[in-house]
Design a protein around this motif. Structure first.
Motif, mmCIF file in Angstrom:
data_model
loop_
_atom_site.group_PDB
_atom_site.id
_atom_site.type_symbol
_atom_site.label_atom_id
_atom_site.label_comp_id
_atom_site.label_asym_id
_atom_site.label_seq_id
_atom_site.Cartn_x
_atom_site.Cartn_y
_atom_site.Cartn_z
ATOM 1 N N SER A 255 0.866 -1.180 0.000
ATOM 2 C CA SER A 255 0.000 0.000 0.000
ATOM 3 C C SER A 255 0.905 1.233 0.000
ATOM 4 O O SER A 255 2.127 1.136 0.106
ATOM 5 C CB SER A 255 -0.906 0.004 1.234
ATOM 6 O OG SER A 255 -0.117 0.091 2.414
ATOM 7 N N ILE A 257 2.562 4.239 1.810
ATOM 8 C CA ILE A 257 2.973 4.369 3.208
ATOM 9 C C ILE A 257 3.525 5.771 3.460
ATOM 10 O O ILE A 257 4.395 6.250 2.729
ATOM 11 C CB ILE A 257 4.059 3.328 3.567
ATOM 12 C CG1 ILE A 257 3.542 1.905 3.321
ATOM 13 C CG2 ILE A 257 4.502 3.493 5.010
ATOM 14 C CD1 ILE A 257 4.630 0.862 3.445
ATOM 15 N N PHE A 259 5.962 7.430 5.132
ATOM 16 C CA PHE A 259 7.200 6.957 5.755
ATOM 17 C C PHE A 259 7.574 7.793 6.979
ATOM 18 O O PHE A 259 8.085 7.257 7.972
ATOM 19 C CB PHE A 259 8.338 6.977 4.735
ATOM 20 C CG PHE A 259 9.587 6.310 5.220
ATOM 21 C CD1 PHE A 259 9.766 4.948 5.077
ATOM 22 C CD2 PHE A 259 10.592 7.050 5.841
ATOM 23 C CE1 PHE A 259 10.914 4.325 5.549
ATOM 24 C CE2 PHE A 259 11.747 6.436 6.310
ATOM 25 C CZ PHE A 259 11.904 5.066 6.158
ATOM 26 N N LEU A 262 5.572 6.584 9.878
ATOM 27 C CA LEU A 262 6.040 5.257 10.273
ATOM 28 C C LEU A 262 7.353 5.353 11.050
ATOM 29 O O LEU A 262 7.525 4.700 12.094
ATOM 30 C CB LEU A 262 6.235 4.388 9.029
ATOM 31 C CG LEU A 262 6.673 2.937 9.268
ATOM 32 C CD1 LEU A 262 5.559 2.150 9.915
ATOM 33 C CD2 LEU A 262 7.082 2.287 7.953
ATOM 34 N N GLU A 290 6.574 9.417 0.806
ATOM 35 C CA GLU A 290 5.647 8.292 0.667
ATOM 36 C C GLU A 290 6.323 7.196 -0.146
ATOM 37 O O GLU A 290 6.934 7.467 -1.188
ATOM 38 C CB GLU A 290 4.350 8.716 -0.025
ATOM 39 C CG GLU A 290 3.391 9.464 0.870
ATOM 40 C CD GLU A 290 1.997 9.573 0.236
ATOM 41 O OE1 GLU A 290 1.925 9.624 -1.009
ATOM 42 O OE2 GLU A 290 1.009 9.601 0.987
ATOM 43 N N ASP A 294 4.757 -3.093 1.986
ATOM 44 C CA ASP A 294 3.941 -3.659 3.060
ATOM 45 C C ASP A 294 4.291 -2.935 4.367
ATOM 46 O O ASP A 294 5.419 -3.004 4.846
ATOM 47 C CB ASP A 294 4.232 -5.160 3.182
ATOM 48 C CG ASP A 294 3.326 -5.842 4.187
ATOM 49 O OD1 ASP A 294 3.401 -5.510 5.386
ATOM 50 O OD2 ASP A 294 2.543 -6.729 3.770
ATOM 51 N N ARG A 295 3.309 -2.245 4.945
ATOM 52 C CA ARG A 295 3.578 -1.416 6.118
ATOM 53 C C ARG A 295 4.041 -2.240 7.308
ATOM 54 O O ARG A 295 4.967 -1.862 8.030
ATOM 55 C CB ARG A 295 2.321 -0.615 6.500
ATOM 56 C CG ARG A 295 2.605 0.484 7.511
ATOM 57 C CD ARG A 295 1.343 1.237 7.904
ATOM 58 N NE ARG A 295 1.672 2.472 8.605
ATOM 59 C CZ ARG A 295 2.018 2.537 9.882
ATOM 60 N NH1 ARG A 295 2.065 1.420 10.614
ATOM 61 N NH2 ARG A 295 2.312 3.699 10.446
ATOM 62 N N TYR A 296 3.395 -3.376 7.537
ATOM 63 C CA TYR A 296 3.746 -4.226 8.674
ATOM 64 C C TYR A 296 5.199 -4.685 8.561
ATOM 65 O O TYR A 296 5.964 -4.627 9.522
ATOM 66 C CB TYR A 296 2.817 -5.436 8.717
ATOM 67 C CG TYR A 296 3.215 -6.484 9.726
ATOM 68 C CD1 TYR A 296 2.863 -6.352 11.068
ATOM 69 C CD2 TYR A 296 3.949 -7.602 9.349
ATOM 70 C CE1 TYR A 296 3.238 -7.302 12.002
ATOM 71 C CE2 TYR A 296 4.334 -8.561 10.273
ATOM 72 C CZ TYR A 296 3.964 -8.407 11.600
ATOM 73 O OH TYR A 296 4.343 -9.352 12.520
ATOM 74 N N PHE A 299 7.659 -1.720 9.017
ATOM 75 C CA PHE A 299 7.727 -1.343 10.430
ATOM 76 C C PHE A 299 8.689 -2.275 11.174
ATOM 77 O O PHE A 299 9.545 -1.836 11.952
ATOM 78 C CB PHE A 299 6.331 -1.412 11.055
ATOM 79 C CG PHE A 299 6.274 -0.971 12.488
ATOM 80 C CD1 PHE A 299 6.012 0.343 12.810
ATOM 81 C CD2 PHE A 299 6.495 -1.874 13.524
ATOM 82 C CE1 PHE A 299 5.967 0.766 14.132
ATOM 83 C CE2 PHE A 299 6.450 -1.474 14.844
ATOM 84 C CZ PHE A 299 6.188 -0.149 15.153
#
Length: 412
Positions: A255, A257, A259, A262, A290, A294-296, A299
């Motif tokens: 998606s 993100i 950044f 995050l 940006e 995958d954000r997960y 992270f």
């Protein structure tokens, strides 16, 4: 010379052929015996197991012929795979489709040809079992049936070969999974038992000390218990993520993100470590950035890289999370002024078959799983984790991510 027309299902036929992974493989005795038997039963000096791809006919087995392949446009077998039954040419010189074919007018001087198609269970014709003579001849019904039966046996042999290959691959995957399971339980048995024993011991000591008028050591014990709990929780999180990644349960869900947001989240998680060791943590080039990924996973990567950088940096040192941009990608790096990594250990950090745990500058414990997770997560996002390090000077871990502007349409 008439070139055989392209089969209507050519793309599916080629895909089926490639799925058997047999093209350009070595000769195998089991195929050679069937080819030799075809020559004996049909009384021909030449016999072939011929597979037709998009540009050539390639021979898995051959008797009486030197060539290993010929162009598809010259192949009699390219005509044979258009038939459901045995394809027969009794005299190529009298057949308008083949009379001026170079394989007829020159070596091997084909006159007689009979080819039985090799048909998969889905109906795809991969090639033929064919017999060839240098003189015209007739092909009686007994020979025709014998060639057809032998072709079915060749096809069964090809399918059996595919099954054996899949079983071998499955066996290797099972072995790898079993090794991963053993390693997982080894870590649980050793790395989890120790911190829990420490916590239990200090808790008992703290309980005893509270009954004493001297409480000077209680704060230090409480801090030790807190730190032990935090490191154990990080271990559990890494174990869970690693096990899920190994089993394929963590899916790649890309998606757009933010950044900067995050990075600020991750910074909050490591702020206690930054404060305790009086380390300067800077973030450069993240404003308004940006990225696409995958954000997960991202992270987890940032958390592990920053934690490691802080872990191996002496009090008073610095850690920098820096982003530089190209036209299409963001280059993300985490650099520290820490102790560095010896050359002999450097590559082992990213070896998927092993993890290396090293105590930090303040005695911080770890499992070595963090960097393995980083490597796997970065690769799932289309990048490659790189390391540069000098002993006594520090280390830099870096990877690339696509910019959001390049991928906005794919998630619209």
């Amino acid at each position: 010379m008439k070139i055989a027309p392209t089969p209507l299902n050519e793309s599916e036929r080629i895909a089926a052929l490639l799925s058997y992974d047999i093209l350009d493989s070595e000769f195998e005795r089991s195929y050679d015996e069937l080819t030799e038997l075809a020559s004996i039963m049909c009384g021909t000096p030449i016999s072939l197991i011929s597979l037709i791809d998009s540009e050539r006919q390639w021979f898995k087995s051959k008797v009486g012929l030197e060539a290993r392949e010929t162009p598809k446009e010259l192949a009699f077998c390219a005509h044979a795979i258009l038939q459901d039954e045995v394809f027969v040419v009794e005299n190529a010189l009298e057949d308008g489709r083949f009379a001026d074919n170079p394989l007829v007018t020159s070596d091997p001087h084909i006159r007689f040809y009979a080819g039985a198609p090799l048909i998969t269970s889905e109906g795809h014709k991969l090639g033929t079992l064919c017999v060839i003579d240098r003189v015209p001849r007739q092909f009686d019904p007994h020979q025709r049936k014998s060639l057809s039966i032998l072709a079915k046996q060749v096809m069964k042999l090809i399918e059996l070969r595919q099954v054996c290959q899949r079983l071998q691959t499955y066996g290797q995957e099972m072995l790898a999974a079993n090794n991963a399971k053993d390693r997982f339980f080894y870590i649980i048995a050793h790395d989890l038992r120790s911190p829990f024993n420490i916590m239990t011991g200090y808790a008992k000591m703290l309980e005893d000390s509270l009954n004493s008028p001297e409480l000077a050591d209680s704060k230090d014990m409480a801090e030790e218990i807190s730190q032990c709990c935090k490191s154990t929780l990080k271990l559990l999180n890494n174990l869970l993520e690693w096990a899920m990644c190994e089993s394929g349960k963590i899916k790649y869900r890309p998606s757009l993100i933010d950044f900067e947001h995050l990075a600020d989240e991750v910074k909050g998680l490591v702020s206690g470590m930054v404060s305790k060791k009086s380390i300067t943590l800077r973030m450069e080039g993240i404003q308004g950035l940006e990225v696409f990924g995958d954000r997960y996973m991202l992270f987890s990567v940032l958390q592990n890289l920053l934690h490691n950088a802080l872990k191996f940096t002496l009090p008073g040192g610095s850690v920098v999370l820096k982003v530089t941009k190209t036209a299409t990608h963001a280059h993300i790096s985490v650099s520290d002024t820490g102790v560095g990594i010896p050359e002999g250990v450097l590559q082992s950090f990213l070896n998927l078959q092993e993890s290396i745990s090293t105590a930090g500058t303040a005695g911080e414990k770890g499992t070595g799983l963090g960097l393995l997770l980083c490597k796997q997560f970065v690769e799932k996002n289309g990048g490659r984790l790189k390391i540069a390090s000098r002993v006594g000077e520090g280390s830099t871990f870096s990877f690339d991510l696509p910019l959001a502007v390049q991928n906005a349409s794919s998630v619209a």
